[in-house]
Design a protein around this motif. Sequence first.
Motif, PDB file in Angstrom:
ATOM      1  N   ALA A   5       0.821  -1.216   0.000  1.00 46.76           N
ATOM      2  CA  ALA A   5       0.000   0.000   0.000  1.00 46.76           C
ATOM      3  C   ALA A   5       0.851   1.261   0.000  1.00 46.76           C
ATOM      4  N   GLY A   6       2.145   1.140   0.320  1.00 42.85           N
ATOM      5  CA  GLY A   6       3.035   2.301   0.296  1.00 42.85           C
ATOM      6  C   GLY A   6       2.764   3.313   1.386  1.00 42.85           C
ATOM      7  N   VAL A   7       2.248   2.875   2.513  1.00 46.63           N
ATOM      8  CA  VAL A   7       1.981   3.805   3.612  1.00 46.63           C
ATOM      9  C   VAL A   7       3.298   4.288   4.193  1.00 46.63           C
ATOM     10  N   PRO A   8       3.319   5.451   4.859  1.00 51.67           N
ATOM     11  CA  PRO A   8       4.556   5.913   5.504  1.00 51.67           C
ATOM     12  C   PRO A   8       5.061   4.896   6.520  1.00 51.67           C
ATOM     13  N   GLY A   9       6.398   4.721   6.599  1.00 49.99           N
ATOM     14  CA  GLY A   9       6.965   3.785   7.544  1.00 49.99           C
ATOM     15  C   GLY A   9       6.652   2.340   7.230  1.00 49.99           C
ATOM     16  N   ARG A  10       6.411   2.034   5.962  1.00 52.87           N
ATOM     17  CA  ARG A  10       6.017   0.665   5.589  1.00 52.87           C
ATOM     18  C   ARG A  10       7.144  -0.319   5.921  1.00 52.87           C
ATOM     19  N   PRO A  11       6.807  -1.564   6.212  1.00 53.98           N
ATOM     20  CA  PRO A  11       7.833  -2.579   6.468  1.00 53.98           C
ATOM     21  C   PRO A  11       8.686  -2.819   5.216  1.00 53.98           C
ATOM     22  N   VAL A  12       9.988  -2.962   5.424  1.00 51.49           N
ATOM     23  CA  VAL A  12      10.922  -3.208   4.328  1.00 51.49           C
ATOM     24  C   VAL A  12      11.254  -4.696   4.244  1.00 51.49           C
ATOM     25  N   GLU A  13      11.576  -5.295   5.380  1.00 56.98           N
ATOM     26  CA  GLU A  13      11.822  -6.734   5.451  1.00 56.98           C
ATOM     27  C   GLU A  13      11.618  -7.183   6.892  1.00 56.98           C
ATOM     28  N   TRP A  14      11.488  -8.491   7.083  1.00 53.32           N
ATOM     29  CA  TRP A  14      11.181  -9.004   8.403  1.00 53.32           C
ATOM     30  C   TRP A  14      11.487 -10.490   8.463  1.00 53.32           C
ATOM     31  N   ASN A  15      11.639 -10.974   9.681  1.00 53.92           N
ATOM     32  CA  ASN A  15      11.828 -12.402   9.937  1.00 53.92           C
ATOM     33  C   ASN A  15      11.437 -12.660  11.384  1.00 53.92           C
ATOM     34  N   VAL A  16      10.329 -13.355  11.567  1.00 47.41           N
ATOM     35  CA  VAL A  16       9.861 -13.613  12.927  1.00 47.41           C
ATOM     36  C   VAL A  16      10.144 -15.048  13.355  1.00 47.41           C
ATOM     37  N   THR A  17      10.842 -15.787  12.516  1.00 45.73           N
ATOM     38  CA  THR A  17      11.177 -17.163  12.883  1.00 45.73           C
ATOM     39  C   THR A  17      12.590 -17.272  13.450  1.00 45.73           C
ATOM     40  N   SER A  18      13.383 -16.207  13.311  1.00 45.82           N
ATOM     41  CA  SER A  18      14.728 -16.226  13.873  1.00 45.82           C
ATOM     42  C   SER A  18      14.668 -15.881  15.353  1.00 45.82           C
ATOM     43  N   ARG A  19      15.807 -16.013  16.039  1.00 44.10           N
ATOM     44  CA  ARG A  19      15.885 -15.613  17.435  1.00 44.10           C
ATOM     45  C   ARG A  19      16.966 -14.553  17.594  1.00 44.10           C
ATOM     46  N   PRO A  20      16.625 -13.297  17.873  1.00 40.91           N
ATOM     47  CA  PRO A  20      15.254 -12.808  18.022  1.00 40.91           C
ATOM     48  C   PRO A  20      14.601 -12.507  16.662  1.00 40.91           C
ATOM     49  N   GLY A  21      13.286 -12.438  16.656  1.00 38.89           N
ATOM     50  CA  GLY A  21      12.604 -11.998  15.452  1.00 38.89           C
ATOM     51  C   GLY A  21      12.809 -10.512  15.250  1.00 38.89           C
ATOM     52  N   TRP A  22      12.644 -10.051  14.009  1.00 38.29           N
ATOM     53  CA  TRP A  22      12.887  -8.633  13.752  1.00 38.29           C
ATOM     54  C   TRP A  22      12.067  -8.142  12.568  1.00 38.29           C
TER      55      TRP A  22
ATOM     56  N   ASN B 286       6.923  15.547   9.631  1.00 35.77           N
ATOM     57  CA  ASN B 286       6.301  16.472   8.678  1.00 35.77           C
ATOM     58  C   ASN B 286       4.827  16.144   8.469  1.00 35.77           C
ATOM     59  N   ARG B 287       4.165  15.799   9.552  1.00 33.01           N
ATOM     60  CA  ARG B 287       2.738  15.493   9.564  1.00 33.01           C
ATOM     61  C   ARG B 287       2.380  14.288   8.693  1.00 33.01           C
ATOM     62  N   ARG B 288       3.332  13.416   8.442  1.00 28.49           N
ATOM     63  CA  ARG B 288       3.058  12.102   7.867  1.00 28.49           C
ATOM     64  C   ARG B 288       3.149  11.091   9.002  1.00 28.49           C
ATOM     65  N   ILE B 289       2.220  10.153   9.043  1.00 25.16           N
ATOM     66  CA  ILE B 289       2.067   9.269  10.186  1.00 25.16           C
ATOM     67  C   ILE B 289       2.347   7.826   9.778  1.00 25.16           C
ATOM     68  N   ALA B 290       3.150   7.139  10.579  1.00 26.21           N
ATOM     69  CA  ALA B 290       3.475   5.736  10.342  1.00 26.21           C
ATOM     70  C   ALA B 290       2.990   4.901  11.523  1.00 26.21           C
ATOM     71  N   LEU B 291       2.373   3.763  11.217  1.00 29.08           N
ATOM     72  CA  LEU B 291       1.912   2.838  12.243  1.00 29.08           C
ATOM     73  C   LEU B 291       2.885   1.667  12.296  1.00 29.08           C
ATOM     74  N   LEU B 292       3.696   1.630  13.364  1.00 28.06           N
ATOM     75  CA  LEU B 292       4.682   0.572  13.529  1.00 28.06           C
ATOM     76  C   LEU B 292       4.187  -0.418  14.591  1.00 28.06           C
ATOM     77  N   GLY B 293       5.128  -1.130  15.231  1.00 28.57           N
ATOM     78  CA  GLY B 293       4.746  -2.047  16.295  1.00 28.57           C
ATOM     79  C   GLY B 293       3.873  -3.190  15.824  1.00 28.57           C
ATOM     80  N   LEU B 294       4.214  -3.806  14.685  1.00 32.13           N
ATOM     81  CA  LEU B 294       3.362  -4.834  14.102  1.00 32.13           C
ATOM     82  C   LEU B 294       3.452  -6.181  14.797  1.00 32.13           C
ATOM     83  N   ASP B 295       4.272  -6.304  15.826  1.00 31.43           N
ATOM     84  CA  ASP B 295       4.429  -7.612  16.464  1.00 31.43           C
ATOM     85  C   ASP B 295       3.188  -8.049  17.225  1.00 31.43           C
TER      86      ASP B 295
END
Length: 462
Positions: free
Chosen positions: A63-80, A136-145
């Motif tokens: 969707a291209g929202v501000p602060g969009r996830p770039v990459e991730w891995n929740v199966t590693s220790r620790p997940g990120w 700059n009044r653009r909002i990102a929703l993080l904390g997707l865990d």
Amino acid sequence: MSDPEERYDLGPEVAELPSSRIFAATARATGAPVFVQLLSRGEEELAALADALEKGARALSDAGVPGRPVEWNVTSRPGWIVYDQHGEPLASAVRRGRDPGLVDSVAIETAVALEVLGKVGLTHRAVNPRTLFHQNRRIALLGLDALRASYVSARGDKTAPNDPRYTAPEAFDGGGDIKADVYSLGCVLFALMTGAPPYFGSAEVLRAAHRSEPIPTVPGDDAVGWNELLAKMLAKEPAARPQPGDIAGHVRKARQRAAFVMPAAPVVTRLKRKRSRAPLVMAGAALVLLLLGGVGAMALLRPSAPAADPGTSAAPTATAPVAAASPTVAASATTPEPTAAPPGAATAAPTNAPGAVVTPRPTVARTPTPPPPPISQVSPAAGPRGTIFSFAVGGFPAGAVFVQSYSDATGFQSNPVPSGVVGQDGVARTTLRADGNMQTGPHALRITAGGISRVVTFQITP
């Protein structure tokens, strides 16, 4: 997929969440700024999170929202999870006071992110000022865990997904859907506009407050539309809350209500002055005629002109020096009439003696009444952290937008930001929550409107 620290240089921590930490970082290959979120969860939790996180992160990234996830891995220790970097946590803006433009952006852009998640059957579960970032009044929703297909807790997930101050009533027991995120967003908007979330206390007190306490309102003449929207978003029953896709329309209506309220006072004032001008002109004309008639009467009735012969034209009397009339009349007003005066003079004396025209002159000059001193109140004057201080500061132009900045003993800690509209009584009203980051001791709030600045002091006690 390699460990994030192999490709990113981790910098300072920018947010600590119940089950993760977010760090500012730089990509070694490109130098691009990013955020890296490290998850502190066990293997069972990470396994339960994997499908929802993959689906939600992919949807937000596409969707291209501000602060969009770039990459991730929740199966590693620790997940990120790695996000496009996007400013600072919204928590830093909450205590600065109301910024109408920022409130609009938080409401609309967060609702867009929630709508994206809702369309793939997910809920965020942790919408609060620490998972929302702004730049700059653009909002990102993080904390997707905390992402889940519902609010039902995953196996072994014993950590509360959200700050209880921003948690919907149904979410305390593990229930809810995207409407619970809408409720949390309503709490965030309330905190942005008042400096504190709608309810405060222990987890148990908050649980009861979210379920049964009346919905509080935002003070200020410009908050009518916002209070209507917040009443919908903070409804106790999820069915009464709007969908994320409907929030943008409600925000536009709230903004229109605020724009309508702000200029109303000057327009009404000008109309009243135009209507009242004609009676004032008529009254002034009548006063002039009365004064002219009084001067003529004094010239005719003064004792030094008792001519009994009608043939002696009025010319000598009329051409007598008018400038001398005032002292002559003033003297006769304080001198008793002779008892042997002709009957005509006897009847003239009572008419002239009280000084009907002369004596009111001192009362015509208006003595300016000093205006009452502008109020400067804070309630309570002192209180511990968690106290909501209410300010009422007067002496400003009615209808002006006021800005405020907060300070402690070391100096002003925030830039002045628009925080509300001065009421028709010239009083700026606002609130400030004494949060855990504020030191004990003397504090001050500076309010500025129409080129006038006033400072109100208060005390934070241990």
